[in-house]
Design an enzyme around this catalytic site. Structure first.
Site, PDB file in Angstrom:
ATOM      1  N   GLU A  71      16.962  29.105  55.674  1.00 36.47           N
ATOM      2  CA  GLU A  71      15.517  28.981  55.637  1.00 36.47           C
ATOM      3  C   GLU A  71      15.074  28.169  54.444  1.00 36.47           C
ATOM      4  O   GLU A  71      15.770  28.085  53.438  1.00 36.47           O
ATOM      5  CB  GLU A  71      14.875  30.370  55.536  1.00 36.47           C
ATOM      6  CG  GLU A  71      15.104  31.165  56.788  1.00 36.47           C
ATOM      7  CD  GLU A  71      14.345  32.467  56.779  1.00 36.47           C
ATOM      8  OE1 GLU A  71      14.074  32.985  57.863  1.00 36.47           O
ATOM      9  OE2 GLU A  71      14.041  32.976  55.686  1.00 36.47           O
ATOM     10  N   CYS A  83      11.129  25.722  48.369  1.00 36.50           N
ATOM     11  CA  CYS A  83      12.260  26.578  48.007  1.00 36.50           C
ATOM     12  C   CYS A  83      13.347  26.341  49.057  1.00 36.50           C
ATOM     13  O   CYS A  83      13.104  26.534  50.254  1.00 36.50           O
ATOM     14  CB  CYS A  83      11.769  28.033  48.016  1.00 36.50           C
ATOM     15  SG  CYS A  83      13.035  29.248  47.689  1.00 36.50           S
ATOM     16  N   CYS A  89      25.467  34.060  50.980  1.00 35.46           N
ATOM     17  CA  CYS A  89      25.754  33.950  49.550  1.00 35.46           C
ATOM     18  C   CYS A  89      26.908  34.884  49.233  1.00 35.46           C
ATOM     19  O   CYS A  89      27.003  35.975  49.804  1.00 35.46           O
ATOM     20  CB  CYS A  89      24.533  34.349  48.723  1.00 35.46           C
ATOM     21  SG  CYS A  89      24.748  34.144  46.929  1.00 35.46           S
ATOM     22  N   CYS A 117      24.683  40.344  44.976  1.00 29.33           N
ATOM     23  CA  CYS A 117      23.697  41.127  44.220  1.00 29.33           C
ATOM     24  C   CYS A 117      23.106  42.198  45.147  1.00 29.33           C
ATOM     25  O   CYS A 117      22.624  41.883  46.237  1.00 29.33           O
ATOM     26  CB  CYS A 117      22.594  40.231  43.677  1.00 29.33           C
ATOM     27  SG  CYS A 117      23.219  38.932  42.582  1.00 29.33           S
ATOM     28  N   CYS A 156      19.504  41.940  46.701  1.00 32.46           N
ATOM     29  CA  CYS A 156      19.148  40.695  47.381  1.00 32.46           C
ATOM     30  C   CYS A 156      19.622  40.726  48.830  1.00 32.46           C
ATOM     31  O   CYS A 156      20.786  40.992  49.108  1.00 32.46           O
ATOM     32  CB  CYS A 156      19.774  39.517  46.648  1.00 32.46           C
ATOM     33  SG  CYS A 156      19.563  37.943  47.509  1.00 32.46           S
ATOM     34  N   GLY A 179      21.740  31.409  48.930  1.00 35.48           N
ATOM     35  CA  GLY A 179      22.928  30.801  48.354  1.00 35.48           C
ATOM     36  C   GLY A 179      22.929  30.706  46.846  1.00 35.48           C
ATOM     37  O   GLY A 179      21.897  30.821  46.186  1.00 35.48           O
ATOM     38  N   SER A 224      18.665  27.325  40.239  1.00 37.00           N
ATOM     39  CA  SER A 224      18.672  28.730  39.841  1.00 37.00           C
ATOM     40  C   SER A 224      20.062  29.303  40.056  1.00 37.00           C
ATOM     41  O   SER A 224      20.670  29.093  41.105  1.00 37.00           O
ATOM     42  CB  SER A 224      17.646  29.491  40.698  1.00 37.00           C
ATOM     43  OG  SER A 224      17.592  30.850  40.329  1.00 37.00           O
ATOM     44  N   SER A 274      19.229  33.842  36.596  1.00 33.37           N
ATOM     45  CA  SER A 274      18.819  35.146  37.110  1.00 33.37           C
ATOM     46  C   SER A 274      19.476  36.222  36.263  1.00 33.37           C
ATOM     47  O   SER A 274      20.603  36.627  36.521  1.00 33.37           O
ATOM     48  CB  SER A 274      19.239  35.279  38.574  1.00 33.37           C
ATOM     49  OG  SER A 274      18.605  34.264  39.328  1.00 33.37           O
ATOM     50  N   HIS A 290      18.011  39.477  34.980  1.00 29.25           N
ATOM     51  CA  HIS A 290      17.689  40.786  35.564  1.00 29.25           C
ATOM     52  C   HIS A 290      18.055  41.998  34.714  1.00 29.25           C
ATOM     53  O   HIS A 290      17.658  43.120  35.048  1.00 29.25           O
ATOM     54  CB  HIS A 290      18.292  40.959  36.966  1.00 29.25           C
ATOM     55  CG  HIS A 290      17.890  39.897  37.944  1.00 29.25           C
ATOM     56  ND1 HIS A 290      16.598  39.467  38.086  1.00 29.25           N
ATOM     57  CD2 HIS A 290      18.620  39.162  38.824  1.00 29.25           C
ATOM     58  CE1 HIS A 290      16.543  38.516  39.018  1.00 29.25           C
ATOM     59  NE2 HIS A 290      17.757  38.298  39.479  1.00 29.25           N
ATOM     60  N   ASN A 311      11.114  42.589  45.431  1.00 24.23           N
ATOM     61  CA  ASN A 311      10.676  42.595  46.820  1.00 24.23           C
ATOM     62  C   ASN A 311      11.730  43.428  47.553  1.00 24.23           C
ATOM     63  O   ASN A 311      12.823  42.947  47.805  1.00 24.23           O
ATOM     64  CB  ASN A 311      10.667  41.147  47.306  1.00 24.23           C
ATOM     65  CG  ASN A 311       9.909  40.988  48.588  1.00 24.23           C
ATOM     66  OD1 ASN A 311       9.432  41.947  49.168  1.00 24.23           O
ATOM     67  ND2 ASN A 311       9.815  39.758  49.035  1.00 24.23           N
ATOM     68  N   CYS A 347      11.685  35.208  47.537  1.00 24.40           N
ATOM     69  CA  CYS A 347      13.088  34.879  47.285  1.00 24.40           C
ATOM     70  C   CYS A 347      13.980  36.090  47.516  1.00 24.40           C
ATOM     71  O   CYS A 347      13.629  37.207  47.196  1.00 24.40           O
ATOM     72  CB  CYS A 347      13.249  34.360  45.872  1.00 24.40           C
ATOM     73  SG  CYS A 347      12.518  32.731  45.705  1.00 24.40           S
TER      74      CYS A 347
HETATM   75  N1  SAH Z   1      21.664  32.482  43.742  1.00 25.01           N
HETATM   76  C1  SAH Z   1      20.638  31.923  42.910  1.00 25.01           C
HETATM   77  C2  SAH Z   1      19.424  31.414  43.650  1.00 25.01           C
HETATM   78  C3  SAH Z   1      18.880  32.158  44.841  1.00 25.01           C
HETATM   79  S1  SAH Z   1      17.918  33.630  44.655  1.00 25.01           S
HETATM   80  C4  SAH Z   1      20.222  32.925  41.881  1.00 25.01           C
HETATM   81  O1  SAH Z   1      20.608  34.073  41.978  1.00 25.01           O
HETATM   82  O2  SAH Z   1      19.535  32.540  40.940  1.00 25.01           O
HETATM   83  C5  SAH Z   1      16.466  33.191  43.768  1.00 25.01           C
HETATM   84  C6  SAH Z   1      15.956  34.317  42.890  1.00 25.01           C
HETATM   85  O3  SAH Z   1      15.462  35.413  43.687  1.00 25.01           O
HETATM   86  C7  SAH Z   1      17.017  34.905  41.987  1.00 25.01           C
HETATM   87  O4  SAH Z   1      16.493  35.083  40.701  1.00 25.01           O
HETATM   88  C8  SAH Z   1      17.287  36.232  42.646  1.00 25.01           C
HETATM   89  O5  SAH Z   1      17.849  37.167  41.758  1.00 25.01           O
HETATM   90  C9  SAH Z   1      15.916  36.613  43.114  1.00 25.01           C
HETATM   91  N2  SAH Z   1      15.881  37.699  44.098  1.00 25.01           N
HETATM   92  C10 SAH Z   1      16.805  37.996  45.029  1.00 25.01           C
HETATM   93  N3  SAH Z   1      16.442  39.063  45.745  1.00 25.01           N
HETATM   94  C11 SAH Z   1      15.253  39.461  45.265  1.00 25.01           C
HETATM   95  C12 SAH Z   1      14.366  40.524  45.589  1.00 25.01           C
HETATM   96  N4  SAH Z   1      14.655  41.372  46.561  1.00 25.01           N
HETATM   97  N5  SAH Z   1      13.220  40.630  44.879  1.00 25.01           N
HETATM   98  C13 SAH Z   1      12.932  39.758  43.888  1.00 25.01           C
HETATM   99  N6  SAH Z   1      13.731  38.739  43.529  1.00 25.01           N
HETATM  100  C14 SAH Z   1      14.884  38.592  44.206  1.00 25.01           C
END
Ligand code: SAH
Length: 390
Positions: free
Chosen positions: A129, A153, A160, A164, A167, A205, A235, A258, A260, A339, A382
């Site tokens: 997407e 985006c 991926c 995580c 995610c 990804g 990212s 990222s 966190h 989210n 995201c």
């Molecule tokens: N793999 C890369 C880019 C894709 S995700 C990365 O991790 O940076 C883009 C961003 O969305 C990342 O910071 C990721 O941690 C965040 N993300 C993933 N799932 C999420 C969620 N459920 N709520 C908020 N942010 C989220």
């Protein structure tokens, strides 16, 4: 959103969903499974490969710059409409150089049509997407104020491998790397709708795990489409050697990490790659990226209620970022309310905890702005991409 999904895609989507619901932990996967390669496309060719490719196909070399003009400058992907190309050649050119890489499966809009999520089917039926977000659109208050901007985006992989647990994409595992052409095709498709000011690799990804393809795609965006490298954000979960490599490319793209969590104990579980590259190493690499490129680094921080959003963790984050004499000027923190993925045991932080988190960072001189969560109702935020096709 069942529209257009085959039975096997639906089954796959159900499987991903069940996986996320079960909260299962996945192994880290670096090597994408080898699958049938996507067809080679004009967008896979570096500038110096284009004339030779055209002459090898029996066409005069000047056609290469015509193709560039149509595809990259006009964002016109259909050679059948290219009137400066003899009609008798158009079908062959389409087949040889412009095979369709992305087929639109579904489009969803939110925010008065200024957020558009497109679900694409790849040649091998994998799904990815991209999300287009316009800001400052006159007469559309939900697009926000300020000058008109458009951010796309994009996805760098189908699925991926970084696992995580919060995610949705990470919980579905890795299907395969996208080709440079498949990445560029997302950008060209959006460019046909609106002039893009920004592209962020924050879709599906881990871009740094597909480094050669994402770098080739970035070069097409800058050299061929004419975007500013500064407007492109890569990212990453924090693949340190790749952050170091990115710093040597001579392209001032924006790096987002990222993070966190500021402490290894928590980050080991939230971002499993942390078991290989620790917080301190990732922050050091990010700071060196700033030193080398002069580009302020973004730190992504999904605020998860009572997990990583405590005031003391904000202080710990400030300590980590400003430690080793780095100061605060090199970095910008983007906290984003989590989210929640379907069935997740985690949820977004309380508003007051969110505000306190930001206040504490600001008090230490660190720029921090809560990132907006547009398109939430279409799972456009995201980490939510393509995992839920129901
Ligand atoms: N793999 C890369 C880019 C894709 S995700 C990365 O991790 O940076 C883009 C961003 O969305 C990342 O910071 C990721 O941690 C965040 N993300 C993933 N799932 C999420 C969620 N459920 N709520 C908020 N942010 C989220």
């Amino acid at each position: 959103m069942n529209k257009g999904l085959t039975a096997s895609e639906k089954a796959r989507a159900d499987e991903l969903d069940a996986h996320a619901r079960a909260g299962r932990t996945l192994p880290l996967v670096f090597e994408a499974p080898r699958r049938g390669k996507p067809p080679k496309h004009w967008a896979d060719l570096a500038p110096d490969e284009r004339r030779p490719a055209v002459t090898a196909a029996g066409l005069p070399g000047f056609r290469a710059s015509q193709f560039d003009a149509h595809y990259y400058k006009q964002a016109n992907t259909d050679p059948a409409t290219w009137t400066d190309l003899p009609a008798s050649l158009r079908a062959d050119v389409a087949e040889t150089f412009f095979p369709p890489l992305l087929r639109e499966v579904a489009v969803q809009t939110a925010d008065e049509g200024t957020t558009v999520k497109t679900l694409w089917r790849l040649h091998d039926d994998n799904l990815v997407e991209s999300v287009l977000m316009e800001y400052g659109v006159p007469g559309k208050p939900s697009s926000g104020t300020g000058r008109h901007r458009a951010t796309l985006c994009i996805s760098s992989q189908a699925g991926c491998g970084m696992a995580c647990p919060f995610c949705a994409t990470g919980q579905g595992g890795l299907q395969r790397n996208l080709s440079a052409g498949e990445i560029v095709a997302q950008v060209v498709a959006a460019s046909a709708r609106v002039r893009l000011s920004n592209v962020v690799f924050m879709g599906m990804g881990e871009p740094m795990a597909n480094y050669p393809a994402i770098m080739a795609a970035v070069r097409r965006m800058v050299d061929d489409i004419g975007m500013s490298a500064r407007g492109i954000t890569v990212s990453t979960v924090g693949l340190v050697p790749r952050i170091e490599k990115l710093a040597t490319e001579g392209l001032p793209v924006t790096l987002a990490v990222s993070l966190h969590a500021p402490d290894d104990e928590l980050r080991d579980s939230l971002v499993p790659i942390n078991t290989r590259f620790k917080v301190g190493q990732v922050v050091d690499a990010a700071y060196r990226y700033f030193e080398t490129t002069g580009r302020r680094v973004s730190i992504e921080y999904a605020l998860i209620r009572d997990v990583n959003d405590q005031a003391w963790r904000a202080d710990a984050l400030a300590d980590v970022l400003t430690g080793s004499g780095r100061g605060a000027g090199w970095v910008h923190v983007n906290p984003i309310p989590l989210n929640p993925t379907p069935g997740s045991k985690w949820t977004a932080s309380r508003r007051r905890d969110e505000q306190e988190f930001v206040r504490r960072l600001n008090a230490r001189g660190i720029a921090a702005t809560i990132r907006d969560t547009r398109g939430q109702e279409i799972d456009g935020a995201c980490g939510q991409l393509a995992a839920k096709q129901k």
